[in-house]
Scaffold this active site. Structure first.
Site, PDB file in Angstrom:
ATOM      1  N   LYS A  21      63.738  19.590  -5.521  1.00  0.00           N
ATOM      2  CA  LYS A  21      64.135  18.250  -5.973  1.00  0.00           C
ATOM      3  C   LYS A  21      65.631  18.244  -6.308  1.00  0.00           C
ATOM      4  O   LYS A  21      66.364  17.368  -5.872  1.00  0.00           O
ATOM      5  CB  LYS A  21      63.295  17.869  -7.192  1.00  0.00           C
ATOM      6  N   PHE A  24      66.256   8.092  -2.324  1.00  0.00           N
ATOM      7  CA  PHE A  24      65.850   8.816  -3.525  1.00  0.00           C
ATOM      8  C   PHE A  24      64.775   9.839  -3.200  1.00  0.00           C
ATOM      9  O   PHE A  24      64.193   9.826  -2.109  1.00  0.00           O
ATOM     10  CB  PHE A  24      65.413   7.873  -4.663  1.00  0.00           C
ATOM     11  N   LYS A  40      50.490  19.175  -6.831  1.00  0.00           N
ATOM     12  CA  LYS A  40      49.197  18.497  -6.653  1.00  0.00           C
ATOM     13  C   LYS A  40      48.326  18.694  -7.895  1.00  0.00           C
ATOM     14  O   LYS A  40      48.133  19.837  -8.337  1.00  0.00           O
ATOM     15  CB  LYS A  40      48.506  19.090  -5.423  1.00  0.00           C
ATOM     16  N   SER A  44      42.904  16.867  -7.504  1.00  0.00           N
ATOM     17  CA  SER A  44      43.115  16.645  -6.065  1.00  0.00           C
ATOM     18  C   SER A  44      42.962  17.945  -5.288  1.00  0.00           C
ATOM     19  O   SER A  44      42.501  17.946  -4.141  1.00  0.00           O
ATOM     20  CB  SER A  44      44.509  16.072  -5.807  1.00  0.00           C
ATOM     21  N   LYS A  46      40.339  18.378  -2.211  1.00  0.00           N
ATOM     22  CA  LYS A  46      40.780  18.858  -0.901  1.00  0.00           C
ATOM     23  C   LYS A  46      40.084  20.165  -0.528  1.00  0.00           C
ATOM     24  O   LYS A  46      39.743  20.374   0.640  1.00  0.00           O
ATOM     25  CB  LYS A  46      42.302  19.047  -0.924  1.00  0.00           C
ATOM     26  N   GLU A  97      55.088  20.569   1.326  1.00  0.00           N
ATOM     27  CA  GLU A  97      55.063  19.457   2.289  1.00  0.00           C
ATOM     28  C   GLU A  97      56.132  18.447   1.886  1.00  0.00           C
ATOM     29  O   GLU A  97      56.136  17.965   0.755  1.00  0.00           O
ATOM     30  CB  GLU A  97      53.686  18.773   2.283  1.00  0.00           C
ATOM     31  N   HIS A 144      47.474   3.695  -1.191  1.00  0.00           N
ATOM     32  CA  HIS A 144      46.973   4.830  -1.959  1.00  0.00           C
ATOM     33  C   HIS A 144      46.222   4.344  -3.209  1.00  0.00           C
ATOM     34  O   HIS A 144      45.139   4.841  -3.524  1.00  0.00           O
ATOM     35  CB  HIS A 144      48.154   5.723  -2.354  1.00  0.00           C
TER      36      HIS A 144
END
Ligand code: 0O2
Ligand code: 0O2
Length: 225
Positions: A19, A40, A46, A50, A54, A141, A157
């Protein structure tokens, strides 16, 4: 410290570092007075819930393991937002040229959007994190998308939560149409990109200039109070 905290710590480190690095790229454009292809940047590790969902979906045991780290490539997730569709390729090229990460996969959901209407460019990277036990390679990712694509994806979402992933047909169709409309907007904005960027450069200069004229100014500078 729990097993999960220990497992996720290098992911948090990777997200924090990437970041800062990606926000730094934006600042370098600003320093050179060049329009930044990056608008931005956001990032997240995660959430455990979640990861659980997954792992069930993929049939992987829900436990910290090398298999989980290999199969769930978005435990560390970064998102880079761009103003124009053309900026996405520029950002991907910037990533390709970096020597602090290695691209392992690219997924182009822009020229081939998902059935839902989702558009984005995904890049899976391998990023080395320096831990107290030595270097650890972390998969992350990076989703690169326009502001319009991001607007659509955020809303879709949230709706996904409401409908638990099973949209009524009518909503599905309307979302697909909305995605198309968002893409049309992107195309339209790309066509007047030069005009927009000229106006933005003018606005930035106007905003920053100490010699900007305001009504009531005596000597051309901002009125002192
Ligand atoms: P700056 O100087 O504005 O970049 P964080 O941990 O807070 O850095 P996180 O949790 O990954 O970031 O995501 P968050 O908080 O949603 O947003 C990250 C940065 O993106 C924040 O800036 C937001 O102001 C910015 N941001 C979020 N949504 C938008 C948006 O729609 N438009 C624009 N232009 N920026 C947005 P920073 O990091 O606080 O500082
Ligand atoms: P979240 O909440 O964002 O973390 P994979 O399952 O990752 O091995 P897959 O499914 O092909 O393989 O991954 P994909 O589609 O390349 O990337 C998955 C991520 O892309 C999702 O993460 C979303 O962030 C985003 N995404 C993909 N399709 C859609 C969509 O139709 N709508 C929206 N809003 N986002 C999408 P998660 O883990 O599903 O969710």
């Amino acid at each position: 410290m729990g097993q999960w905290d220990r497992f996720l710590a290098p992911y948090k480190q990777a997200v924090d570092e990437l970041k800062i690095k990606f926000k730094g790229m934006r600042r370098l454009y600003e320093t050179d007075n060049i329009n930044s292809p990056i608008e931005f940047v956001t990032g997240r590790v995660k959430p455990i819930a979640s990861i659980y969902d997954k792992s069930l979906e993929k049939g992987i045991p829900f436990e910290p393991s090398d298999e989980l780290a290999r199969e769930l490539q978005d435990i560390a997730g970064l998102r880079m937002m761009c103003q124009f569709v053309g900026d996405i390729e520029t950002v991907v090229d910037l990533l390709r040229n970096r020597n602090d990460l290695r691209i392992v996969e690219e997924k182009d959901y822009i020229s081939r959007e998902k059935q839902s209407g989702y558009r984005s460019y995904h890049v899976i990277v391998e990023y080395p994190v320096q831990t107290i036990n030595g270097e650890q390679l972390i998969l992350a990712e990076i989703q690169i998308r326009t502001l319009a694509m991001n607007f659509w994806a955020s809303i879709e979402h949230s709706l996904n939560y409401k409908y638990k992933g099973v949209f009524p047909d009518e909503i599905k169709l309307r979302l697909q149409r909305a995605a198309e409309a968002a893409f049309q907007l992107d195309e339209e904005m790309s066509q007047i990109r030069d005009e927009i960027q000229e106006a933005q450069a003018y606005f930035t200069e106007f905003k920053d200039s100490p010699r900007t004229h305001f009504p009531g100014d005596q000597e051309g500078g901002r009125t002192k109070r």
